[in-house]
Design a protein around this motif. Structure first.
Motif, short mmCIF file in Angstrom:
data_model
loop_
_atom_site.label_atom_id
_atom_site.label_comp_id
_atom_site.label_asym_id
_atom_site.label_seq_id
_atom_site.Cartn_x
_atom_site.Cartn_y
_atom_site.Cartn_z
N LEU A 7 -18.16 -14.35 -56.95
CA LEU A 7 -16.72 -14.37 -57.22
C LEU A 7 -16.10 -13.03 -56.90
O LEU A 7 -14.98 -12.94 -56.43
CB LEU A 7 -16.47 -14.76 -58.67
N LYS A 8 -16.86 -12.01 -57.14
CA LYS A 8 -16.39 -10.70 -56.69
C LYS A 8 -16.53 -10.60 -55.19
O LYS A 8 -15.67 -10.09 -54.50
CB LYS A 8 -17.21 -9.60 -57.36
N ALA A 9 -17.63 -11.13 -54.71
CA ALA A 9 -17.95 -10.91 -53.31
C ALA A 9 -17.08 -11.71 -52.38
O ALA A 9 -16.78 -11.27 -51.28
CB ALA A 9 -19.40 -11.31 -53.08
N SER A 10 -16.66 -12.87 -52.82
CA SER A 10 -15.93 -13.76 -51.92
C SER A 10 -14.62 -13.17 -51.49
O SER A 10 -14.08 -13.53 -50.47
CB SER A 10 -15.65 -15.07 -52.64
N GLY A 11 -14.08 -12.26 -52.29
CA GLY A 11 -12.76 -11.78 -51.98
C GLY A 11 -11.71 -12.82 -52.31
O GLY A 11 -10.57 -12.71 -51.97
N LEU A 137 -6.01 -14.26 -53.57
CA LEU A 137 -6.10 -13.80 -54.95
C LEU A 137 -4.69 -13.60 -55.50
O LEU A 137 -3.96 -12.77 -54.97
CB LEU A 137 -6.88 -12.47 -54.95
N PRO A 138 -4.29 -14.36 -56.51
CA PRO A 138 -2.89 -14.29 -56.95
C PRO A 138 -2.60 -13.18 -57.95
O PRO A 138 -1.44 -12.97 -58.26
CB PRO A 138 -2.67 -15.66 -57.58
N GLU A 306 -1.57 -23.97 -56.84
CA GLU A 306 -2.93 -24.36 -57.22
C GLU A 306 -3.72 -24.91 -56.04
O GLU A 306 -4.81 -25.46 -56.20
CB GLU A 306 -2.89 -25.38 -58.36
N ARG A 307 -3.15 -24.80 -54.84
CA ARG A 307 -3.88 -25.21 -53.64
C ARG A 307 -3.95 -24.09 -52.61
O ARG A 307 -4.94 -23.97 -51.89
CB ARG A 307 -3.21 -26.44 -52.99
N LEU A 308 -2.91 -23.27 -52.52
CA LEU A 308 -2.95 -22.20 -51.49
C LEU A 308 -4.12 -21.23 -51.71
O LEU A 308 -4.80 -20.86 -50.76
CB LEU A 308 -1.60 -21.47 -51.43
N PRO A 309 -4.37 -20.78 -52.95
CA PRO A 309 -5.60 -19.97 -53.14
C PRO A 309 -6.82 -20.89 -53.14
O PRO A 309 -6.71 -22.07 -53.45
CB PRO A 309 -5.41 -19.34 -54.54
N HIS A 310 -7.94 -20.35 -52.81
CA HIS A 310 -9.16 -21.17 -52.81
C HIS A 310 -9.72 -21.34 -54.22
O HIS A 310 -10.50 -22.24 -54.47
CB HIS A 310 -10.24 -20.53 -51.94
#
Ligand SMILES: Cc1cc2nc3c(=O)[nH]c(=O)nc-3n(C[C@H](O)[C@H](O)[C@H](O)COP(=O)(O)OP(=O)(O)OC[C@H]3O[C@@H](n4cnc5c(N)ncnc54)[C@H](O)[C@@H]3O)c2cc1C
Length: 455
Positions: A7-11, A137-138, A306-310
């Protein structure tokens, strides 16, 4: 790699709770706040060079601090990976300037510089409005995102700062300066992506549009050979499209396609997409990792934010470590650029968590990485192995050199300053703007001295 690490790594991880807890203000007129732990950025790879952090609660306090300070840098939510926000003297956080005011008539929202996208999105949505895009990342501040030309994906979507139609800042002598796209058209494009160098932004006005629903699906294993002739069509196949790869086996491991839902036009997602097959369960961008934290896939409609961020808005990762790098190249050379990086796959993959490929529409913001160039962004989320990564970056930069890559201002790069400067046609106009409002370089730090001023 466990979930926390990724989760940190994914960016792509979302966090709203990573800000260091601050001690109470020392006094009302000089609100110097000191963090309880060492002062690091979000990822923990960078330690700020000062422990002096002001946190004013009004624009008047910002003015007083700016007037008094000899050197000062604004600090947002600390998500940058390099020294761009650093200061050896003093930093200022606008976190307490957190007002939001929507104007449905002008279709704009005006916010304090402490507001994050994560806070803004549900607010405007509840009033029937939306932004045109979001980053992965919001929980970054809007001011920090705009200062560094932060972007999402979408072949027709400009970066997030392109939505900024007005801003207010405090300039080096402590004066307030209000600029707008309409009134200051000669310099406004230089003032939005200002890398924190023009002044301390206290408020921003953003364009909004009627709210919309989106859905997304993920396809697996898209051969890179499909990109050779179809790159633009593939990236134009949704409102926002991201390809993920580990650079092995000449393929994108996943393709995330996000579509704006038109209730009048029912749509059926095809089972196959350029030889990639449609996933039948929610997936995480890194193969094999739990999709629990990911936004809903499988074509289920939901609000735009709730869709634009992964990843889910309310997902809070634990702390972990990662590094990020990203280069924007002209979209017309996208496939060649991907191939140029792919040649380095055996150097890259051992140190990589994941690469994401995105597109960004051209804009007119002088210091934007997408200035006058429809762009392909080649992003790397690295393991926290800087000694190795530091050696790979010059190789990637050399292979991408024919395409004149522009590195993301907020991520890690090793490009020589002269090369970087040559990539920005409006750099001298930008420097003239800085000279006018900050003649003594109060807001200049070592990062800017090196990257913008040294040769
Ligand atoms: C997990 C993760 C995911 C990310 N995903 C994306 C992505 O999808 N797309 C993308 O493009 N980038 C992405 N980034 C990078 C991120 O968008 C940038 O680092 C952005 O600048 C972070 O904003 P911030 O508020 O944390 O700013 P900071 O890192 O705190 O500061 C960045 C710059 O903004 C300036 N600044 C901040 N506030 C002000 C102010 N009030 N006035 C003047 N200057 C100011 C600072 O001086 C500094 O120069 C990601 C980063 C992380 C950690």
């Amino acid at each position: 790699m466990d979930k926390r690490e990724f989760l940190k790594a994914s960016g792509l991880a979302l966090t709203g709770t990573m800000l260091t807890p601050f001690a109470s203000p020392q006094s009302p007129d000089d609100r110097i706040q000191r963090p309880a732990d060492t002062r690091k950025n979000w990822s923990g790879n960078f330690t700020y060079s000062t422990d002096r952090l002001d946190a004013p609660t009004s624009v008047e306090e910002v003015q007083a601090i700016v007037k008094r300070a000899k050197k000062l840098r604004a600090l947002g939510t600390r998500h940058s990976f390099n020294a761009i926000a650093d200061s050896t003297t003093e930093q200022i956080s606008l976190q307490h300037l957190d007002h939001m005011a929507l104007d449905p008539a002008t279709r704009t929202v005006t916010i304090g510089a402490g507001i994050t996208y994560g806070k803004l999105a549900p607010y405007i949505d509840s009033h029937g409005f939306a932004l045109h895009n979001l980053a992965s990342l919001p929980h970054i501040s809007v001011a920090g995102g705009c200062a560094t030309a932060t972007h999402g994906s979408g072949i027709h979507n400009r970066n997030l700062s392109s939505a900024c139609s007005a801003l207010e800042l405090v300039t080096a002598n402590g004066d307030r300066l209000a600029l707008s796209r309409a009134k200051d058209s000669d310099i406004f494009d230089g003032a939005v992506v200002a890398l924190g160098a023009l002044g301390i932004v206290t408020s921003l006005t953003l364009d909004v549009e009627p709210t919309y629903q989106m859905d997304q699906v993920v396809y697996q294993d898209l051969p890179f050979s499909e990109l050779e002739h179809n790159l633009n069509t593939i990236f134009a196949s949704g409102y926002s499209v991201s390809l993920f790869t580990d650079w092995q086996n000449h393929r994108a491991t996943q393709v995330w396609i996000k579509r704006r839902v038109d209730p009048q036009k029912p749509y059926t997602w095809p089972q196959e997409f350029y030889s990639a097959r449609r996933a039948t369960q929610n997936l995480h961008p890194v193969t094999g990792h739990s999709a629990e934290s990911c936004t809903e896939q499988l074509g289920v409609p939901g609000p735009w934010y709730e869709r634009l961020p992964h990843f889910r808005m309310n997902f809070t990762p634990s702390s972990g470590k990662e590094l990020q790098t990203e280069y924007l190249v002209p979209l017309e050379h996208g496939y060649e650029a991907i191939r140029a990086v792919e040649q380095l796959r055996d150097h890259i993959t051992p140190h990589l968590f994941v690469t994401e490929l995105r597109t960004i529409e051209a804009d007119s913001l002088w210091m934007s990485m997408a200035y006058q160039r429809p762009s392909l962004a080649i992003h790397f989320t690295w393991k926290p192995e800087w000694p190795a990564v530091q050696k790979i970056l010059p190789l990637i930069e050399a292979n991408l050199a024919p395409f004149e890559p522009r590195p993301h201002w907020a991520k890690l790069f090793t490009m020589p300053p002269a090369t970087l400067q040559s990539r920005y046609a409006k750099l001298s106009d930008f420097k003239a703007l800085l000279q006018k409002h900050d003649p003594d370089g109060k807001f200049r730090n070592a990062f800017l001295e090196s990257n913008l001023y040294s040769t």
